[in-house]
Design a protein around this motif. Sequence first.
Motif, PDB file in Angstrom:
ATOM      1  N   ILE A  67     -83.379  31.399 -45.903  1.00  0.00           N
ATOM      2  CA  ILE A  67     -83.804  30.725 -44.667  1.00  0.00           C
ATOM      3  C   ILE A  67     -85.140  31.324 -44.214  1.00  0.00           C
ATOM      4  O   ILE A  67     -85.266  32.542 -44.136  1.00  0.00           O
ATOM      5  N   PRO A  68     -86.155  30.448 -43.922  1.00  0.00           N
ATOM      6  CA  PRO A  68     -87.463  30.990 -43.543  1.00  0.00           C
ATOM      7  C   PRO A  68     -87.367  31.837 -42.269  1.00  0.00           C
ATOM      8  O   PRO A  68     -86.610  31.494 -41.355  1.00  0.00           O
ATOM      9  N   VAL A  69     -88.147  32.913 -42.231  1.00  0.00           N
ATOM     10  CA  VAL A  69     -88.258  33.841 -41.097  1.00  0.00           C
ATOM     11  C   VAL A  69     -86.930  34.516 -40.748  1.00  0.00           C
ATOM     12  O   VAL A  69     -86.783  35.730 -40.872  1.00  0.00           O
ATOM     13  N   ALA A  70     -85.929  33.736 -40.323  1.00  0.00           N
ATOM     14  CA  ALA A  70     -84.703  34.332 -39.788  1.00  0.00           C
ATOM     15  C   ALA A  70     -83.794  34.900 -40.879  1.00  0.00           C
ATOM     16  O   ALA A  70     -83.001  35.814 -40.608  1.00  0.00           O
ATOM     17  N   GLY A  71     -83.894  34.374 -42.125  1.00  0.00           N
ATOM     18  CA  GLY A  71     -82.986  34.735 -43.205  1.00  0.00           C
ATOM     19  C   GLY A  71     -82.637  36.211 -43.318  1.00  0.00           C
ATOM     20  O   GLY A  71     -81.483  36.599 -43.157  1.00  0.00           O
TER      21      GLY A  71
ATOM     22  N   ILE B   7     -78.923  22.681 -56.720  1.00  0.00           N
ATOM     23  CA  ILE B   7     -80.262  22.301 -56.252  1.00  0.00           C
ATOM     24  C   ILE B   7     -80.901  23.532 -55.618  1.00  0.00           C
ATOM     25  O   ILE B   7     -80.204  24.514 -55.354  1.00  0.00           O
ATOM     26  N   PRO B   8     -82.229  23.490 -55.334  1.00  0.00           N
ATOM     27  CA  PRO B   8     -82.888  24.665 -54.742  1.00  0.00           C
ATOM     28  C   PRO B   8     -82.122  25.184 -53.519  1.00  0.00           C
ATOM     29  O   PRO B   8     -81.635  24.392 -52.706  1.00  0.00           O
ATOM     30  N   GLU B   9     -82.021  26.514 -53.422  1.00  0.00           N
ATOM     31  CA  GLU B   9     -81.120  27.121 -52.435  1.00  0.00           C
ATOM     32  C   GLU B   9     -81.349  26.671 -51.003  1.00  0.00           C
ATOM     33  O   GLU B   9     -80.400  26.352 -50.289  1.00  0.00           O
ATOM     34  N   LEU B  10     -82.627  26.635 -50.595  1.00  0.00           N
ATOM     35  CA  LEU B  10     -82.889  26.297 -49.201  1.00  0.00           C
ATOM     36  C   LEU B  10     -82.453  24.865 -48.903  1.00  0.00           C
ATOM     37  O   LEU B  10     -81.813  24.593 -47.886  1.00  0.00           O
TER      38      LEU B  10
ATOM     39  N   GLN C 191     -75.937  21.423 -46.687  1.00  0.00           N
ATOM     40  CA  GLN C 191     -74.569  21.830 -46.336  1.00  0.00           C
ATOM     41  C   GLN C 191     -74.389  22.009 -44.834  1.00  0.00           C
ATOM     42  O   GLN C 191     -73.358  21.642 -44.271  1.00  0.00           O
ATOM     43  N   THR C 192     -75.425  22.575 -44.180  1.00  0.00           N
ATOM     44  CA  THR C 192     -75.329  22.739 -42.730  1.00  0.00           C
ATOM     45  C   THR C 192     -75.237  21.381 -42.045  1.00  0.00           C
ATOM     46  O   THR C 192     -74.409  21.187 -41.147  1.00  0.00           O
ATOM     47  N   LEU C 193     -76.079  20.436 -42.498  1.00  0.00           N
ATOM     48  CA  LEU C 193     -76.033  19.089 -41.918  1.00  0.00           C
ATOM     49  C   LEU C 193     -74.673  18.435 -42.177  1.00  0.00           C
ATOM     50  O   LEU C 193     -74.116  17.773 -41.301  1.00  0.00           O
ATOM     51  N   GLY C 194     -74.142  18.654 -43.391  1.00  0.00           N
ATOM     52  CA  GLY C 194     -72.827  18.107 -43.729  1.00  0.00           C
ATOM     53  C   GLY C 194     -71.739  18.636 -42.815  1.00  0.00           C
ATOM     54  O   GLY C 194     -70.907  17.882 -42.303  1.00  0.00           O
ATOM     55  N   MET C 195     -71.780  19.955 -42.589  1.00  0.00           N
ATOM     56  CA  MET C 195     -70.802  20.595 -41.689  1.00  0.00           C
ATOM     57  C   MET C 195     -70.905  20.009 -40.282  1.00  0.00           C
ATOM     58  O   MET C 195     -69.904  19.684 -39.658  1.00  0.00           O
ATOM     59  N   LEU C 196     -72.162  19.879 -39.799  1.00  0.00           N
ATOM     60  CA  LEU C 196     -72.368  19.344 -38.452  1.00  0.00           C
ATOM     61  C   LEU C 196     -71.848  17.913 -38.360  1.00  0.00           C
ATOM     62  O   LEU C 196     -71.218  17.530 -37.375  1.00  0.00           O
TER      63      LEU C 196
END
Lengths: 232, 134
Positions: free
Chosen positions: A167-171, B77-80, B86-91
């Motif tokens: 995660i950018p910055v906060a990671g 897929i790329p981690e970020l 996944q976060t959007l899916g959870m939400l």
Amino acid sequence: MTLWLKKIYLAVLEWIDYRTGVSDMIKDQLTEYRVPPKLNFWYSLGGLSLFIFGMQLVTGIFLLVYYVPSTDEAFESVQRIMVDIPYGWMIRSAHAAGSHSMIFVVILHMLSVLFMGSYKKPREITWLTGCALLFLTLGICFTGYLLPWSQLSFWATTVATNIPQPIPVAGPYIVRLIRGGETINPDTLNRFFALHVVVIPAVMLALAAAHMYLIRVLGISDPKKPDTDSGE
Amino acid sequence: MYKKTKYLNGMLFYPTFVVSDLVVIFAFLAIFSAGVFFFPDLLFTGDSEIPADPFNTPEHIKPEWYFLAPYQFLKLIPELTALVVQTLGMLALVFLPFIDRSEKKGLLRRPAFTLIAMSVLIFWIWLTLWGATS
């Protein structure tokens, strides 16, 4: 039962009832509480989750008696539970199997609610508390995983706590916050222990109470009347 | 306030529903005790029997089955991107009652929901199986 014994029994019951109103509560919540006819198997999964949660509390308290939350002694104390303590193996095995069962049953419970559409108006808040309970169940399994301080615990937690890193910055800050340091260390064990035995179970109890209160206030969603469940 | 339906001819919570609940609980306990008593070591094998060693990384690290799907997804897929998805899916799951506002509950009466939910579920199971066998 002889007559005088019965009289004392009834007098004691009446004494308690006069001061607590418990007989009205039993009527309202149990003997005169009616639910939709013919509830299927899926409607028992919430009760089953609660039952397993209770089982986890009991086995967890037994484990807590002998477990030592320090990096020097945790692994040894778990081995002692498995080998020396009478029935320790049974309690630990039940606690571990219970955690898998609980996640499995909670996921099934959620899927049944999802596919029966029971989350819809007016049960949105019940759904939100349920989601929170699912995440806390995953959280309590995750924090409990580190406690035996084995190779598996240590490295599984290392890999998992590394996930927020990109995660950018906060990671990196999030990773440090979870671990309480750059890597998994004695402080990580201490905070996971506190979360696992006090914080998460307490929050879960409160949320489960709210969850059941809402079910009681709104009534059980009727499987037979899927589209007309909007009032009397 | 919402007025709940009063099921005057409904099933009694006690004893009828409580007993049917107990049937499920005892069926669960039967399977559960079989696991605990016949295979007490099933969940404690390999690396869980070695004390933690911060200087020695084991070869195969795999999460438990319930974390396998998100773990496999991070590799896919790329981690970020995976984290964001996944976060959007959870939400979406959490706020589902506010997204899906139709009052229809039957599965066939809301085909779009059924299709999406089934696809996500099958994808989740596929990721889990893939993670378990890889």
